[in-house]
Scaffold this active site. Structure first.
Site, PDB file in Angstrom:
ATOM      1  N   GLU A 261      55.509  -3.103  25.158  1.00  0.00           N
ATOM      2  CA  GLU A 261      56.137  -1.902  25.723  1.00  0.00           C
ATOM      3  C   GLU A 261      55.140  -0.753  25.703  1.00  0.00           C
ATOM      4  O   GLU A 261      54.326  -0.687  24.770  1.00  0.00           O
ATOM      5  CB  GLU A 261      57.388  -1.539  24.908  1.00  0.00           C
ATOM      6  CG  GLU A 261      58.463  -2.602  25.017  1.00  0.00           C
ATOM      7  CD  GLU A 261      59.731  -2.258  24.222  1.00  0.00           C
ATOM      8  OE1 GLU A 261      59.813  -1.161  23.650  1.00  0.00           O
ATOM      9  OE2 GLU A 261      60.630  -3.110  24.172  1.00  0.00           O
ATOM     10  N   HIS A 279      64.220  -0.146  27.009  1.00  0.00           N
ATOM     11  CA  HIS A 279      64.453   0.059  25.565  1.00  0.00           C
ATOM     12  C   HIS A 279      65.341   1.293  25.335  1.00  0.00           C
ATOM     13  O   HIS A 279      64.937   2.256  24.677  1.00  0.00           O
ATOM     14  CB  HIS A 279      63.123   0.203  24.811  1.00  0.00           C
ATOM     15  CG  HIS A 279      63.248  -0.090  23.345  1.00  0.00           C
ATOM     16  ND1 HIS A 279      62.208  -0.580  22.590  1.00  0.00           N
ATOM     17  CD2 HIS A 279      64.296   0.034  22.487  1.00  0.00           C
ATOM     18  CE1 HIS A 279      62.603  -0.713  21.326  1.00  0.00           C
ATOM     19  NE2 HIS A 279      63.874  -0.344  21.243  1.00  0.00           N
TER      20      HIS A 279
HETATM   21  N1  LIG Z   1      67.197  -1.952  21.558  1.00  0.00           N
HETATM   22  C1  LIG Z   1      67.267  -1.002  20.681  1.00  0.00           C
HETATM   23  O1  LIG Z   1      67.105   0.165  20.985  1.00  0.00           O
HETATM   24  C2  LIG Z   1      67.578  -1.324  19.271  1.00  0.00           C
HETATM   25  C3  LIG Z   1      67.174  -2.520  18.729  1.00  0.00           C
HETATM   26  N2  LIG Z   1      67.416  -2.795  17.408  1.00  0.00           N
HETATM   27  C4  LIG Z   1      66.984  -4.112  16.918  1.00  0.00           C
HETATM   28  O2  LIG Z   1      68.145  -4.910  16.732  1.00  0.00           O
HETATM   29  C5  LIG Z   1      67.847  -5.939  15.793  1.00  0.00           C
HETATM   30  C6  LIG Z   1      69.001  -6.115  14.815  1.00  0.00           C
HETATM   31  O3  LIG Z   1      69.165  -4.948  14.044  1.00  0.00           O
HETATM   32  P1  LIG Z   1      70.240  -4.895  12.836  1.00  0.00           P
HETATM   33  O4  LIG Z   1      71.475  -5.575  13.252  1.00  0.00           O
HETATM   34  O5  LIG Z   1      70.310  -3.504  12.387  1.00  0.00           O
HETATM   35  O6  LIG Z   1      69.488  -5.769  11.751  1.00  0.00           O
HETATM   36  P2  LIG Z   1      70.132  -6.499  10.476  1.00  0.00           P
HETATM   37  O7  LIG Z   1      68.999  -6.678   9.537  1.00  0.00           O
HETATM   38  O8  LIG Z   1      71.352  -5.809  10.035  1.00  0.00           O
HETATM   39  O9  LIG Z   1      70.570  -7.932  11.044  1.00  0.00           O
HETATM   40  C7  LIG Z   1      69.680  -8.948  11.339  1.00  0.00           C
HETATM   41  C8  LIG Z   1      70.372 -10.274  11.065  1.00  0.00           C
HETATM   42  O10 LIG Z   1      69.472 -11.316  11.450  1.00  0.00           O
HETATM   43  C9  LIG Z   1      69.517 -12.335  10.474  1.00  0.00           C
HETATM   44  N3  LIG Z   1      68.231 -13.024  10.473  1.00  0.00           N
HETATM   45  C10 LIG Z   1      67.042 -12.584   9.986  1.00  0.00           C
HETATM   46  N4  LIG Z   1      66.084 -13.502  10.202  1.00  0.00           N
HETATM   47  C11 LIG Z   1      66.686 -14.546  10.819  1.00  0.00           C
HETATM   48  C12 LIG Z   1      66.208 -15.790  11.301  1.00  0.00           C
HETATM   49  N5  LIG Z   1      64.927 -16.138  11.180  1.00  0.00           N
HETATM   50  N6  LIG Z   1      67.105 -16.630  11.893  1.00  0.00           N
HETATM   51  C13 LIG Z   1      68.393 -16.259  12.027  1.00  0.00           C
HETATM   52  N7  LIG Z   1      68.918 -15.101  11.579  1.00  0.00           N
HETATM   53  C14 LIG Z   1      68.056 -14.249  10.991  1.00  0.00           C
HETATM   54  C15 LIG Z   1      69.786 -11.613   9.180  1.00  0.00           C
HETATM   55  O11 LIG Z   1      70.397 -12.486   8.241  1.00  0.00           O
HETATM   56  C16 LIG Z   1      70.716 -10.489   9.608  1.00  0.00           C
HETATM   57  O12 LIG Z   1      72.065 -10.855   9.445  1.00  0.00           O
HETATM   58  C17 LIG Z   1      66.511  -5.547  15.167  1.00  0.00           C
HETATM   59  O13 LIG Z   1      65.485  -6.286  15.815  1.00  0.00           O
HETATM   60  C18 LIG Z   1      66.366  -4.100  15.536  1.00  0.00           C
HETATM   61  O14 LIG Z   1      65.020  -3.723  15.590  1.00  0.00           O
HETATM   62  C19 LIG Z   1      68.073  -1.918  16.609  1.00  0.00           C
HETATM   63  C20 LIG Z   1      68.507  -0.722  17.096  1.00  0.00           C
HETATM   64  C21 LIG Z   1      68.256  -0.298  18.459  1.00  0.00           C
HETATM   65  O1  LIG Z   2      65.908   1.412  16.067  1.00  0.00           O
HETATM   66  C1  LIG Z   2      65.425   0.449  16.687  1.00  0.00           C
HETATM   67  O2  LIG Z   2      65.130  -0.635  16.169  1.00  0.00           O
HETATM   68  C2  LIG Z   2      65.145   0.591  18.112  1.00  0.00           C
HETATM   69  O3  LIG Z   2      64.772  -0.357  18.732  1.00  0.00           O
HETATM   70  C3  LIG Z   2      65.247   1.916  18.731  1.00  0.00           C
HETATM   71  O4  LIG Z   2      63.954   2.263  19.104  1.00  0.00           O
HETATM   72  P1  LIG Z   2      63.618   3.753  19.582  1.00  0.00           P
HETATM   73  O5  LIG Z   2      63.843   4.634  18.397  1.00  0.00           O
HETATM   74  O6  LIG Z   2      64.554   4.048  20.699  1.00  0.00           O
HETATM   75  O7  LIG Z   2      62.181   3.717  20.008  1.00  0.00           O
END
Ligand SMILES: NC(=O)C1=CN([C@@H]2O[C@H](COP(=O)(O)OP(=O)(O)OC[C@H]3O[C@@H](n4cnc5c(N)ncnc54)[C@H](O)[C@@H]3O)[C@@H](O)[C@H]2O)C=CC1
Ligand SMILES: O=C(O)C(=O)COP(=O)(O)O
Length: 529
Positions: A261, A279
């Site tokens: 990105e 994103h």
């Molecule tokens: N697109 C965006 O703007 C955003 C993206 N994210 C991304 O979303 C994702 C999830 O975030 P959260 O739910 O807060 O994280 P979290 O840590 O609460 O949940 C992740 C889950 O994945 C599981 N996990 C970890 N490794 C694993 C594996 N190898 N195989 C299977 N399961 C596995 C864990 O047990 C956990 O339950 C992260 O990658 C975060 O960076 C978060 C916020 C905004």
């Molecule tokens: O919080 C995360 O993991 C996100 O992916 C959000 O990313 P950003 O703060 O929008 O660049």
């Protein structure tokens, strides 16, 4: 005094900047532009980023004063937490700030993918009224497979339930009972791939998860499957996804994140079955306000030397309110300990006795260690690197807790065994309604002194006339005594004088007093310059 410098390397909400307030010098840079970013790190105390700034080992090395890296969001895949830890730099994120926004964006992309919303919108704005081309599918009675049933995965599950879907998930780290409570069946990755009509990814990006959904996996899915990724690019291999859609093995995809990105050019963008956003998962006013204010608060705490509940590289987790006052106390005791010992111990016990021992007090051990090393090493000692400093020196550290504390409501002791087998100890408490810090024991002698800026301790054989000699010699050097206490194990036995004085006692004066009273040991402790 110069204000601490906070470098904001990506957009931070106004509310976040307002929390920082006037106590900091806030500077801005473009974290995505290395030629701007690296030089800007030279004298910063704190760094605030989102996902576009790579806080790698090179960046950390370029910031010798850095004490805290704050990620205004969830994912820490752009921060080298290990390199930060080695450098004693705290890393914090805002773990719940944007999870609702990310979950809602996921629902948006699931629906957009099911109903071709984006494609139909673009076509119509282009003057094309195409109805049959954009016939979609319902969610009702479909199977949704969630990869990673963590914070966001769970919010997505909750939000999907009313759509009448069946929920299955792959998450080997989650107890099946917890998933069952939410009405989600935990299955193997293979089973989830085989059964799902929609697959939504909510995993962290890690060595294990990069390419988790690759060519092999995309040969196991139903051809009608739609794949949504609002987690991290690269977990679903982009090349493999492109081929699978092109060959009709996957019906469509909704992507918010990309392996590299910013991504403005991808073969995936050529496919009509793919809906994309740049994103935007966390890009809502609400999420940004929460992320900004949460990290700003953490930065303030970190720069004040206080414990930060959201720190990811500090043991101990959240700190209970009644444990917090124990942190500066333990740190002070650690410093007094080192001054008394004159060397680092081979074994250290941190003892917490009293009511607070019922809480998680691991952080008190960290605070004591922080104090123990504060005047020993050149580098800045933090909650992060203090345990590493002990480990590097082969010091065994033990935390001992007990609810029994006969004399004080709560008491913390730092006790160490030195290389020659001697034991040194110092205990302290917070006394009275004003919670005044008091040292209540030194090397087994009971006392009650306030650890002010300058302290001094002498042990000697109990006999008359000693207090007078100490007073006279200090007077001769114009050092004013604020308080003095004498304790002894028995009449004519070993005695200890504890003094608080208004200015530092030079080493030669400590030596002179020690020599005149035939002291076994004399130690001065300067807690402030
Ligand atoms: N697109 C965006 O703007 C955003 C993206 N994210 C991304 O979303 C994702 C999830 O975030 P959260 O739910 O807060 O994280 P979290 O840590 O609460 O949940 C992740 C889950 O994945 C599981 N996990 C970890 N490794 C694993 C594996 N190898 N195989 C299977 N399961 C596995 C864990 O047990 C956990 O339950 C992260 O990658 C975060 O960076 C978060 C916020 C905004
Ligand atoms: O919080 C995360 O993991 C996100 O992916 C959000 O990313 P950003 O703060 O929008 O660049």
């Amino acid at each position: 005094m110069n204000k601490p410098v906070v470098l904001v390397a990506e957009e931070l909400s106004e509310a976040g900047l307002a929390v920082l307030g006037a106590d900091f010098e806030v500077r801005h840079t473009d974290g995505a532009d290395r030629s701007q970013f690296l030089p800007a790190l030279a004298d910063v105390d704190a760094l605030i980023v989102r996902s576009a700034t790579q806080v790698d080992a090179e960046a950390i090395a370029a910031a010798p004063k850095l004490r805290v890296v704050a990620r205004a969001g969830v994912g820490l895949d752009n921060v080298d937490v290990e390199a930060a830890t080695k450098a004693g730099v705290m890393v914090v994120n805002a773990p719940t700030s944007n999870i609702t926004s990310a979950a809602e964006q996921t629902i948006a992309l699931i629906l957009a993918s099911a109903r071709n919303t984006a494609q139909a919108h673009a076509a119509l704005k282009n003057g094309e009224w195409k109805r049959s081309k954009y016939t979609g599918v319902e969610l009702d009675e479909k199977i949704v497979g969630i990869l990673g049933l963590g914070k966001i995965g769970q919010l997505v599950a909750q939000r999907l339930q009313p759509f009448g879907v069946e929920l299955i998930a792959y998450d080997p780290y989650l107890p099946p009972a917890r998933a069952a409570q939410m009405g989600v069946k935990l299955l193997s990755l293979e089973e989830v791939l085989k059964q799902a009509d929609f697959l939504t990814v909510h995993l962290p990006k890690s060595k294990e998860t990069i390419g988790l959904i690759g060519d092999k996996e995309l040969h196991q899915v139903k051809p009608s499957v739609r794949i949504i990724n609002v987690a991290r690019g690269g977990i679903v291999d982009e090349g493999a996804l492109y081929s699978a859609i092109k060959e009709g093995r996957v019906a469509g995809a909704g992507l918010d994140v990309f392996a590299k990105e910013p991504c403005t050019d991808s073969p995936l963008f050529e496919l009509d079955q793919v809906v994309v956003t740049p994103h935007l998962g966390a890009s809502t006013h609400e999420a940004q306000e929460k992320a900004g204010t949460q990290v700003a608060r953490s930065v303030k705490l970190a720069l004040a030397g206080e414990f930060v509940p959201d720190a990811v590289n500090v043991q101990g987790g959240a700190v209970a309110e009644d444990v917090k006052p124990g942190l500066p106390l333990a740190e002070k005791l650690g410093r007094v300990f080192t001054a008394l010992a004159g060397e680092v111990a081979t074994k250290l016990d941190v003892e917490v006795r009293g009511e607070i021992a019922a809480q998680d007090v691991r952080v008190i051990e960290l605070a004591a260690l922080k104090g123990v090393f504060a005047d020993v090493v050149e580098e800045q000692v933090t909650y992060v690197n203090a345990p590493l400093l002990a480990k590097d020196r082969g010091i065994t550290v033990e935390l001992i807790t007990s609810s029994e504390s006969p004399d004080w409501r709560n008491v913390v002791t730092v006790r160490g065994v030195l290389a020659d087998g001697r034991t040194v100890s110092v205990s302290g408490t917070l006394s009275g309604p004003r919670q005044i810090t008091k040292i209540v024991e030194v090397n087994g002698y009971e006392m009650e002194i306030e650890p002010t800026a300058h302290l001094c301790f002498f042990t000697y054989a109990d006999r008359p006339g000693i207090v007078g000699v100490v007073g006279r010699l200090l007077g001769e050097h114009s050092i004013n005594i604020a308080s003095m206490q004498v304790a002894r194990d028995a009449k004519g036995g070993k005695a200890l004088i504890a003094l608080t004085v208004d200015s530092a006692i030079p080493a030669d004066v400590v030596e002179q007093i020690g020599a005149e009273i035939g002291a076994e040991s004399g130690r001065s402790v300067d807690l402030e310059d």
